[in-house]
Design a protein around this motif. Sequence first.
Motif, short mmCIF file in Angstrom:
data_model
loop_
_atom_site.label_atom_id
_atom_site.label_comp_id
_atom_site.label_asym_id
_atom_site.label_seq_id
_atom_site.Cartn_x
_atom_site.Cartn_y
_atom_site.Cartn_z
N ASP A 159 -21.15 33.05 23.62
CA ASP A 159 -19.78 32.62 24.18
C ASP A 159 -19.43 32.18 25.63
O ASP A 159 -18.19 31.76 25.94
N LEU A 160 -20.39 32.20 26.30
CA LEU A 160 -20.42 31.56 27.74
C LEU A 160 -20.57 30.07 27.55
O LEU A 160 -21.34 29.55 26.70
N PRO A 161 -19.99 29.23 28.38
CA PRO A 161 -19.82 27.82 28.38
C PRO A 161 -21.23 27.65 28.72
O PRO A 161 -22.02 27.98 29.42
N LYS A 162 -21.67 26.25 28.16
CA LYS A 162 -23.11 25.54 28.13
C LYS A 162 -23.62 25.45 29.53
O LYS A 162 -24.49 25.80 30.03
N GLN A 163 -22.64 25.28 30.60
CA GLN A 163 -22.95 24.92 31.97
C GLN A 163 -23.16 26.14 32.63
O GLN A 163 -23.86 26.12 33.55
#
Length: 442
Positions: free
Chosen positions: A402-406
Motif C-alpha cells: 500500500d506504499l506508493p511506488k516511489q
Amino acid sequence: MSNIVVVGVQWGDEGKGKIVDLLTENARVVARYQGGHNAGHTVIIKDEKYVLHVIPSGILHKGKTCIIGNGVVIEPKALIEEIEGLRKRNVYVGKNLFISGGSHVIMPYHTLLDGKNEESMGKKKIGTTGRGIGPAYCDKMSRTGFRMLDLLDGGRFREKLKANIKDVNFLLENKFQNKKLSLEKVNSEYMRYADYLAPFITDTVVLLNKLIDSGKNVLFEGAQGTLLDIDHGTYPYVTSSNSSVGGVCTGLGVSPRKIDGIVGVMKAYTTRVGGGPFPTELNDKLGEEIRLKGGEYGATTGRPRRCGWLDFVSLKHAIRINGFTGIALTKLDVLDELDTLKVCVAYTYEDPYKRCECSKKGVACRFTDMPQDAMILEGCKPVYKEVKGWKTSTQGVKKLKDLPKQARAYIDYISESLNVKIDIVSTGQRRDEVVILRNPFK
Ligand code: GDP
Ligand code: IMO
Ligand code: MG
C-alpha cells in the motif's frame, strides 16, 4: 529466546520510544543502558501521549519488568517526578521497576555546572540539555561520583558529600562567582529521595542475567543516537555516554554473546538538537517545513530541532559501529508532500590549511567515510543524489504493497546503498501506524 537492542542511528530523536513500545509486546524485560533524563522518548497510545525520560518505555505495557542499568545517570528528583507523573495517569510503577545500585546519581552541582560550563563556552557551547549529564559522567570517571547504592548508607553519603561539596564550592565561588551550596540542605534533600527510591534499588546485573538465562526476551533501550556517542560521535558535540551498541554490555553487565539482534532506528531524514556539525542541514524554508510537518521540537527541552536530508556518509559510519541486523525507518510520512528528495552520498572539503594531497593539487577532498574531526566535518559540503518524491499520503499505511511506488523505491535505495535490511517502516506516531517487514524477535 531472543534479546534485541534498539539504538538511535543519527543524532537522537529518531523515534526510539515508538519502536521500543511496538517491540515490547514480544519482550518480557525492557532495560535502559545509558544516558539520563536528557532523553525524551515519546509514545502515543490511542490519543494519550507519554514522554519517558529515564524509565524504560516498556513501563506502559502491563506485566513487563523494567530495568535502569548501571550505565544510566539518575537525577533522583526527576525520576521521582517521572514515577509520580505516570502513577497519576494510572500507569503502574512499583514492583516492575528496578534501578541498578551501580547507576550514578546526578547531584545539584552537576546541573549547576552543566549550565555554567555552557555559559562560559559562548559560541562554542555544545547546546546540552542542561540536565547535568556531562558533569555526572565526569565524576563517575574521576571516581568521585555517588552511585545509587551510596544513597542507602546515610553516614557514608554525608561524609563523601562533605568532601565533594568543598571542592564544588571552591569552583562555584572562584570560577563562576556563584553562591555556595549548603551541605546540610543537599544532604537532607537527597536523604528524602533515598527513602523514596530505596525499594527500587537492586543489583540489576544479577537480576537481568537471571532473567536472560531463564529464557525471557529482553529489549535493550538506547537513548540518544550513535552520532552523539562519546567515542564514536561528532566529538565534542556529543553526549557523555556510549549510546551505540557497545553501551549495552558495559551499561547493563550483559555479555555480547547474549545479544541476538540490533535494530537501528533511523529517521527518513535527519535532525539534530544543540550545536555541532550537520553537513546536510537545511537552513531554509524547506527545513522549516519539515520541522513543522515532523513536529521537530525537543521532547525534553522543547527546542526546535535542526532538520536536513538523509546522510549516507554518517549512516555508513553508524552501521559500521553497530552492525545492525535490521533498521526501523521512521517518519516516512513527513516526506509525503515533497517533489524531490535529496540524499547525501559523499562530502567535499577544501582544507583551509592545505595539508592534504588534494588541496596541494588544487582540488577539493572527497569523503565517503565520515571524518573523525568535527572541525573538518563542519567544513564539509554534501554531494547529493536526487530521488523522486511520491506526493501521496503514506500516513498510517500498514502494508508494503500500500506504499506508493516511489516511497518503496526510496526505502529500497536506502537498503541497497547502505547494505542494511529494513525491518520496520513507521508511517505515523501511533503504535499501529507501521509496516512490519520482519519482526526482529522472530
Ligand atoms: P526518541 O527520542 O528517539 O524516542 O524520539 P522522540 O520521541 O524524541 O521524537 C520522535 C517524534 O516523532 C515523536 O514526537 C514521535 O511521536 C514521532 N514519531 C515517531 N515515529 C513517527 C512516524 O513514523 N511518523 C511521524 N509523523 N511521527 C513519528
Ligand atoms: P533521545 O534519547 C537528541 C544532545 C543535546 C546536546 C548533546 C549533549 O531523546 O534521542 P547532554 O545534555 O546529553 O550533555 O547534551 O546531546 N542530546 C540529545 N539530542 N535526543 C536526545 O535523546 C538527546 N540527549 C542529548 O541536545 O546536543
Ligand atoms: Mg527524544
